[in-house]
Design an enzyme around this catalytic site. Structure first.
Site, mmCIF file in Angstrom:
data_model
loop_
_atom_site.group_PDB
_atom_site.id
_atom_site.type_symbol
_atom_site.label_atom_id
_atom_site.label_comp_id
_atom_site.label_asym_id
_atom_site.label_seq_id
_atom_site.Cartn_x
_atom_site.Cartn_y
_atom_site.Cartn_z
ATOM 1 C CE LYS A 176 -1.863 -6.279 2.579
ATOM 2 N NZ LYS A 176 0.204 -6.983 1.726
ATOM 3 N N GLY A 228 -1.571 -2.174 -6.841
ATOM 4 C CA GLY A 228 -1.108 -3.230 -6.461
ATOM 5 C C GLY A 228 -1.023 -3.384 -8.735
ATOM 6 C CB SER A 229 -0.726 -6.631 -9.975
ATOM 7 O OG SER A 229 -1.582 -7.890 -9.037
ATOM 8 C CB ALA A 232 -4.191 -7.885 -6.625
ATOM 9 N N GLY A 233 -5.994 -5.843 -8.171
ATOM 10 C CA GLY A 233 -6.765 -4.854 -7.903
ATOM 11 C C GLY A 233 -8.865 -5.251 -8.360
ATOM 12 C CD GLU A 250 -3.856 5.514 -9.466
ATOM 13 O OE1 GLU A 250 -3.087 4.798 -10.322
ATOM 14 O OE2 GLU A 250 -4.732 6.824 -8.651
ATOM 15 C CB CYS A 284 2.799 1.654 -11.954
ATOM 16 S SG CYS A 284 2.631 3.465 -11.661
ATOM 17 C CD GLU A 382 2.538 -3.236 -14.307
ATOM 18 O OE1 GLU A 382 1.998 -4.029 -14.078
ATOM 19 O OE2 GLU A 382 2.794 -1.837 -14.629
HETATM 20 P P1 NAD Z 1 0.112 -7.169 -5.688
HETATM 21 O O1 NAD Z 1 -0.780 -6.570 -6.388
HETATM 22 O O2 NAD Z 1 0.882 -8.090 -6.046
HETATM 23 O O3 NAD Z 1 0.272 -6.945 -4.200
HETATM 24 C C1 NAD Z 1 -0.014 -5.472 -4.459
HETATM 25 C C2 NAD Z 1 -0.158 -5.259 -2.819
HETATM 26 O O4 NAD Z 1 -1.759 -5.784 -2.371
HETATM 27 C C3 NAD Z 1 0.702 -6.425 -1.899
HETATM 28 O O5 NAD Z 1 0.716 -4.911 -0.557
HETATM 29 C C4 NAD Z 1 -0.255 -7.393 -1.531
HETATM 30 O O6 NAD Z 1 -0.062 -8.246 -0.042
HETATM 31 C C5 NAD Z 1 -1.577 -6.705 -1.540
HETATM 32 N N1 NAD Z 1 -2.557 -8.015 -1.698
HETATM 33 C C6 NAD Z 1 -2.867 -8.332 -3.424
HETATM 34 N N2 NAD Z 1 -3.557 -9.496 -2.953
HETATM 35 C C7 NAD Z 1 -4.590 -8.879 -2.055
HETATM 36 C C8 NAD Z 1 -6.415 -8.951 -2.334
HETATM 37 N N3 NAD Z 1 -6.585 -10.301 -2.978
HETATM 38 N N4 NAD Z 1 -6.884 -8.211 -1.552
HETATM 39 C C9 NAD Z 1 -5.960 -7.124 -0.757
HETATM 40 N N5 NAD Z 1 -4.741 -7.578 -0.738
HETATM 41 C C10 NAD Z 1 -3.793 -7.430 -1.523
HETATM 42 O O7 NAD Z 1 1.437 -6.195 -6.461
HETATM 43 P P2 NAD Z 1 2.773 -6.093 -6.834
HETATM 44 O O8 NAD Z 1 3.369 -6.668 -7.183
HETATM 45 O O9 NAD Z 1 3.453 -5.172 -4.742
HETATM 46 O O10 NAD Z 1 3.176 -4.699 -7.303
HETATM 47 C C11 NAD Z 1 3.574 -4.127 -8.200
HETATM 48 C C12 NAD Z 1 1.901 -3.736 -9.594
HETATM 49 O O11 NAD Z 1 1.784 -2.511 -8.429
HETATM 50 C C13 NAD Z 1 2.012 -3.776 -10.428
HETATM 51 O O12 NAD Z 1 1.291 -4.394 -11.409
HETATM 52 C C14 NAD Z 1 2.471 -1.610 -10.932
HETATM 53 O O13 NAD Z 1 2.108 -1.781 -12.233
HETATM 54 C C15 NAD Z 1 1.191 -1.799 -9.340
HETATM 55 N N6 NAD Z 1 1.188 -0.282 -9.486
HETATM 56 C C16 NAD Z 1 0.274 0.610 -9.583
HETATM 57 C C17 NAD Z 1 0.615 1.832 -9.318
HETATM 58 C C18 NAD Z 1 -0.288 2.870 -9.879
HETATM 59 O O14 NAD Z 1 -0.485 4.106 -9.115
HETATM 60 N N7 NAD Z 1 -0.888 2.598 -10.448
HETATM 61 C C19 NAD Z 1 1.602 2.393 -8.335
HETATM 62 C C20 NAD Z 1 2.744 1.262 -8.477
HETATM 63 C C21 NAD Z 1 2.555 0.103 -9.029
#
Ligand code: NAD
Length: 480
Positions: A176, A228-229, A232-233, A250, A284, A382
């Protein structure tokens, strides 16, 4: 404008079940640059079914890993041959400066593909160990259908860091993509198909968080991998936990760059700035807390301020640009809100602090805060923009304590004249990766976070093992 009106499912471009679409907006021009279908739960059902079929009924998961590795090697070569085009596409989707895009958005994915192709050719999926009555065959088997959910900041890198080990393991995948950056994955599936990926092994659903949540809990998914964040994680982990479904996370970071007393500031500060505001600060692993010894604090702050004030801000496709726009207006507003909070909590802006004056685009000026205390919001949250905080420390023990005083633990750096001593400091920082006198990501070593930065690891053999189940077969003792 790029219009995709189909979804990549089962090796074909199929009509979506819904009528909704996602507009991709160029963060520099603020104009629509692409449109893709907004995936629905029914599309997810079709994608999972296709991945299930490819896993259960084809030889993908049972063929030698070296054959799966060949697909990655070929895909890497094709991506390399299309480097500039892909870098420009991703810069247009999310604003990364072209120079950084070439390296971080396209070259890095080829390196990950090459690494896993090499590992796939040599990895031992079976070994024999002594057991109580006879030998035990320990097997590593693919988990099955993996659900991969990625963010927008390094879209192709995130796709590949999940797909490459999943494919070497023998898994099939439903990916996705993030709503901001769905376009590059359309090119990626073309490339993987050209490289020989069989139908159904990869299926792609563009969509938002609802469809992501539906995918995570889908009954036919065996493994979840999410980037992701942290907020959300936690939701993804809760959903996976309620199903006892393996889950790799991650998440966010708030990394400290510890400058030790005696470090050569002229050599160190440009590198810290590169690592602090790479990808417009939308990384990140960004080194956003710069920890300086009290005696050198003013020198460090002045040098960081001067270097940040000279960064070239502008069109991400202009090769001279060092800082492009943020991904979305809401992201720019969030960053500006955090900058205000920094001011209100008593930190001092030494450069930047507002919108950058450009004709169009969601820009924030490269910003430096001095007089930052680690308890302030700007040092804890962050920010995900070109904003750095310079924090003084009294002695090394307190530098380590400040670095560790964070909900996150993803990355960090230590900078000092004595590399062995800097390495010893690095040992004491509670973070999944840390660099000594440089910043880098090593694709053969595990990458991931302590604390709220995640669960499990990507990259290295550990990243492959995240897609493998262990099975112990106690062999017939009489068979010798
Ligand atoms: P986000 O958490 O808003 O979204 C990430 C992804 O998850 C998107 O595809 C979103 O549609 C999906 N999503 C959101 N809520 C969900 C849920 N409840 N269930 C399933 N899917 C869901 O994050 P973002 O704004 O897209 O990305 C930025 C974040 O990602 C930052 O916090 C950054 O640090 C993190 N990030 C971490 C790494 C790592 O390797 N640790 C790498 C890149 C980005």
């Amino acid at each position: 404008m790029i219009v995709q009106d189909r979804l990549y499912i089962g090796g074909e471009l199929v009509a979506p079940t819904g009528t909704g679409t996602i507009d991709v907006i160029n963060p520099y021009t603020e104009e629509i640059t692409g449109r893709v279908p907004d995936g629905t739960n029914a599309d997810v059902d079709a994608a999972v079914a296709a991945a299930r079929r490819a896993f259960d009924t084809t030889d993908w998961s049972t063929r030698p890993a070296s054959e799966r590795a060949e697909v990655l090697t070929k895909a890497s070569a094709i991506i390399s041959s299309r480097m500039e085009e892909l870098a420009a596409l991703i810069s247009t989707e999310m604003g990364s400066p072209l120079g950084w895009s070439i390296f971080g958005q396209v070259l890095a994915p080829t390196m990950v593909l090459d690494y896993y192709a090499g590992l796939g050719a040599t990895y031992e999926f079976e070994e024999t160990r002594p057991g109580l009555f006879g030998p035990v065959l320990v097997r590593r088997e693919p988990m099955g259908v993996a659900a991969a959910i990625v963010p927008w900041n390094v879209p192709m890198f995130e796709n590949v860091i999940k797909l490459a080990p999943a494919f070497i393991a023998g898994c099939t995948v439903v990916l996705k993509t993030a709503p901001e950056t769905p376009l590059d994955a359309y090119v990626l599936h073309e490339i993987l198909t050209e490289a020989g990926l069989p139908p159904g092994v990869l299926n792609i659903i563009p969509g938002g968080r609802e469809v992501g949540a539906y995918l995570v809990s889908h009954p036919d998914v065996d493994k979840v991998t999410f980037t992701g964040s942290s907020a959300a994680g936690m939701k993804v982990a809760a959903a996976a936990g309620s199903l006892l479904r393996p889950c790799t996370l991650e998440l966010g970071g708030k990394s400290a760059a510890i400058i030790l007393d005696g470090a050569d500031l002229n050599a160190v500060i440009p590198q810290i700035i590169d690592a602090g505001v790479m990808n417009n600060g939308q990384a990140c692993v960004a080194q956003t807390r710069i920890l300086a010894p009290q005696g050198q604090y003013e020198n460090v702050l002045e040098a960081v301020t001067e270097a940040m004030s000279k960064l070239v801000v502008g069109d991400p496709l202009d090769p001279a640009t060092q800082i492009g726009p943020l991904v979305a207006a809401r992201q720019r507003d969030r960053v500006l809100g955090l900058i205000d909070q920094g001011k209100n909590e008593g930190a001092r802006i030494t450069t930047g602090g507002g919108r950058s004056e450009q004709p169009t685009g969601w820009f924030v000026e490269p910003t430096v805060f001095g007089d930052v205390e680690n308890s302030m919001t700007i040092a804890q949250e962050e920010i995900f923009g070109p904003v750095l905080s310079v924090i003084p420390y009294s002695d090394e023990a307190s530098a380590i304590a400040i670095a560790n005083d964070s909900l996150y633990g993803l990355c960090g750096t230590v900078w000092g004249a004595d590399a062995a001593h800097a390495t010893d400091v690095a040992r004491q920082v509670k973070t999944g990766t840390i660099g000594v006198n440089h910043f880098s990501m090593a694709f053969g070593a595990p990458f991931g976070g302590y604390k709220q930065s995640g669960l499990g690891r990507e990259l290295g053999p550990e990243g492959l093992e995240a897609y493998l189940e262990l099975k112990s077969i106690s062999l017939d003792p009489a068979a010798g």
